[in-house]
Design a protein around this motif. Structure first.
Motif, PDB file in Angstrom:
ATOM      1  N   ALA A  66      -9.982   5.931   4.337  1.00 56.48           N
ATOM      2  CA  ALA A  66     -10.391   7.334   4.367  1.00 56.48           C
ATOM      3  C   ALA A  66      -9.475   8.230   3.536  1.00 56.48           C
ATOM      4  O   ALA A  66      -9.811   9.380   3.252  1.00 56.48           O
ATOM      5  CB  ALA A  66     -10.432   7.838   5.805  1.00 56.48           C
ATOM      6  N   ALA A  67      -8.307   7.719   3.135  1.00 62.29           N
ATOM      7  CA  ALA A  67      -7.330   8.533   2.408  1.00 62.29           C
ATOM      8  C   ALA A  67      -7.781   8.775   0.971  1.00 62.29           C
ATOM      9  O   ALA A  67      -8.647   8.078   0.427  1.00 62.29           O
ATOM     10  CB  ALA A  67      -5.972   7.848   2.422  1.00 62.29           C
ATOM     11  N   SER A  68      -7.181   9.791   0.347  1.00 59.64           N
ATOM     12  CA  SER A  68      -7.458  10.114  -1.047  1.00 59.64           C
ATOM     13  C   SER A  68      -6.348   9.557  -1.929  1.00 59.64           C
ATOM     14  O   SER A  68      -5.185   9.512  -1.535  1.00 59.64           O
ATOM     15  CB  SER A  68      -7.545  11.632  -1.239  1.00 59.64           C
ATOM     16  N   TYR A  69      -6.733   9.152  -3.150  1.00 62.05           N
ATOM     17  CA  TYR A  69      -5.776   8.567  -4.089  1.00 62.05           C
ATOM     18  C   TYR A  69      -6.028   9.163  -5.474  1.00 62.05           C
ATOM     19  O   TYR A  69      -7.156   9.516  -5.826  1.00 62.05           O
ATOM     20  CB  TYR A  69      -5.914   7.049  -4.146  1.00 62.05           C
ATOM     21  N   TRP A 106       0.839  -1.195   0.000  1.00 63.27           N
ATOM     22  CA  TRP A 106       0.000   0.000   0.000  1.00 63.27           C
ATOM     23  C   TRP A 106       0.874   1.246   0.000  1.00 63.27           C
ATOM     24  O   TRP A 106       2.088   1.162   0.230  1.00 63.27           O
ATOM     25  CB  TRP A 106      -0.918   0.007   1.228  1.00 63.27           C
ATOM     26  N   MET A 107       0.255   2.392  -0.242  1.00 61.45           N
ATOM     27  CA  MET A 107       0.983   3.647  -0.132  1.00 61.45           C
ATOM     28  C   MET A 107       1.326   3.878   1.345  1.00 61.45           C
ATOM     29  O   MET A 107       0.439   3.975   2.182  1.00 61.45           O
ATOM     30  CB  MET A 107       0.147   4.819  -0.659  1.00 61.45           C
ATOM     31  N   GLY A 108       2.613   3.955   1.639  1.00 59.81           N
ATOM     32  CA  GLY A 108       3.055   3.998   3.020  1.00 59.81           C
ATOM     33  C   GLY A 108       2.547   5.190   3.807  1.00 59.81           C
ATOM     34  O   GLY A 108       2.270   5.083   5.001  1.00 59.81           O
ATOM     35  N   ASP A 109       2.381   6.350   3.135  1.00 57.22           N
ATOM     36  CA  ASP A 109       1.963   7.545   3.866  1.00 57.22           C
ATOM     37  C   ASP A 109       0.458   7.603   4.094  1.00 57.22           C
ATOM     38  O   ASP A 109      -0.051   8.538   4.698  1.00 57.22           O
ATOM     39  CB  ASP A 109       2.436   8.801   3.121  1.00 57.22           C
ATOM     40  N   ARG A 123       7.371   2.162   9.333  1.00 62.35           N
ATOM     41  CA  ARG A 123       7.451   3.024   8.161  1.00 62.35           C
ATOM     42  C   ARG A 123       8.811   2.830   7.531  1.00 62.35           C
ATOM     43  O   ARG A 123       9.803   2.626   8.218  1.00 62.35           O
ATOM     44  CB  ARG A 123       7.301   4.503   8.560  1.00 62.35           C
ATOM     45  N   VAL A 124       8.854   2.890   6.213  1.00 63.20           N
ATOM     46  CA  VAL A 124      10.125   2.669   5.526  1.00 63.20           C
ATOM     47  C   VAL A 124      10.374   3.768   4.515  1.00 63.20           C
ATOM     48  O   VAL A 124       9.468   4.483   4.101  1.00 63.20           O
ATOM     49  CB  VAL A 124      10.139   1.303   4.806  1.00 63.20           C
ATOM     50  N   SER A 125      11.628   3.911   4.106  1.00 59.29           N
ATOM     51  CA  SER A 125      11.998   4.926   3.127  1.00 59.29           C
ATOM     52  C   SER A 125      11.489   4.544   1.750  1.00 59.29           C
ATOM     53  O   SER A 125      11.188   3.394   1.470  1.00 59.29           O
ATOM     54  CB  SER A 125      13.519   5.076   3.091  1.00 59.29           C
TER      55      SER A 125
END
Length: 300
Positions: free
Chosen positions: A179-182, A169-172, A266-268
């Protein structure tokens, strides 16, 4: 009569002292186990570290790989390899996953070196001089760690180990993924990395069932733990004999429930290929959704 009472009193005192000694010994043992488990959990929250565990003269050593996979992990592994003859060595994994593309790069390096893989936690047995190290089998290999496990030419998973998968998934936006926007760019990144992961899986000899099981678990659900049948179905396990990857090494399964993951990592972000354009520097990430708050030491 007085002498008898004195002897009885002395006997009870001795019994009481012995009981206290047993209780205290048990408390110390429990505290020691909890302390080791707590230390292991803290290590798993940090960027992956590699250590050579020497086991001479009666057995060969192995590589301990503990922590999350970040953008620096492939480079750190190259520094670790320098000056060492690691061809055919075993990597003992204890990791909650991390960056998709960096895990892929590291896994390909494992395969190039002909490394063997297993899941476990390296421990030093107490017993004075000459005590040999051992591997505690109740450890965790989650998320992208599972694909590092797949990189081994031979792969063994002990019964007490926990191998768990889920979607990338998108990490941020993993904290509240629904609930996030994409946007279209985000979709492109996720699909691109799924494609890279699929190619890598087949290159390593894995089965499509591994991808299917992982991609069916969204980030807002608990990770799916693979059972013995699924470990074989996905080709994650190639041998049932620990001696094929860790000959002459004591592998035990202590009670270490405290090792269960309790925070998200969390990763880089980094592209799989250095020549990738700047628009490709983002990557979908494999996280560990446990239903708890993110770790304060998380990396973005």
């Amino acid at each position: 009569m007085k002498l008898l009472k004195s002897l009885n009193l002395r006997g009870w005192l001795l019994v009481g002292t012995a009981v206290c000694g047993v209780v205290l010994a048990g408390a110390v043992a429990t505290f020691g186990s909890s302390a080791r488990a707590g230390a292991a959990l803290e290590e798993r929250k940090l960027p992956m570290k590699f250590n050579w565990v020497a086991c001479e003269p009666n057995c060969r050593g192995w590589v301990s790989a503990v922590g999350i996979i970040t953008a620096d992990t492939p480079k750190n592994f190259e520094e670790f390899v320098r000056g060492r003859q690691l061809g055919g060595a075993t990597v003992v994994l204890d990791s909650s996953g991390g960056s998709v593309n960096d895990a892929i790069a590291l896994g390909r390096r494992f395969r190039n070196l002909g490394l063997l893989t297993t899941v476990g936690m390296s421990v030093q047995n107490r017993g004075g001089q000459g005590a040999r190290p051992a591997v505690a089998s109740e450890a965790y290999c989650e998320s992208m760690c599972v694909f590092l496990l797949l990189a081994g030419k031979k792969r063994y998973v002990p019964e007490a180990a926990h191998v768990r998968v889920h979607q990338i998934w998108m990490g941020d936006r993993a904290d509240d993924a629904r609930a996030a926007s994409y946007n279209a760019q985000d979709l492109m990144i996720v699909e691109r990395d799924i494609g890279r992961l699929a190619k890598y899986t087949f290159d390593m000899g894995g089965a499509g069932d591994l991808l299917s099981l992982a991609l069916n678990v969204p980030p807002w659900e608990d990770l799916h733990e693979l059972d013995a049948a699924e470990l074989k179905l996905t080709n994650l396990v190639t041998t049932d004999l620990v001696a094929d990857v860790l000959p002459d090494v004591n592998v035990s399964a202590p009670a270490m429930a405290e090792l269960a993951p309790k925070a998200q990592d969390r990763v880089s972000e980094q592209p799989e290929h250095p020549q990738a354009s700047s628009s490709s520097t983002k990557t979908a990430e494999a996280l560990v959704p446990t239903g708890t708050a993110p770790a304060t030491t998380s990396q973005k």
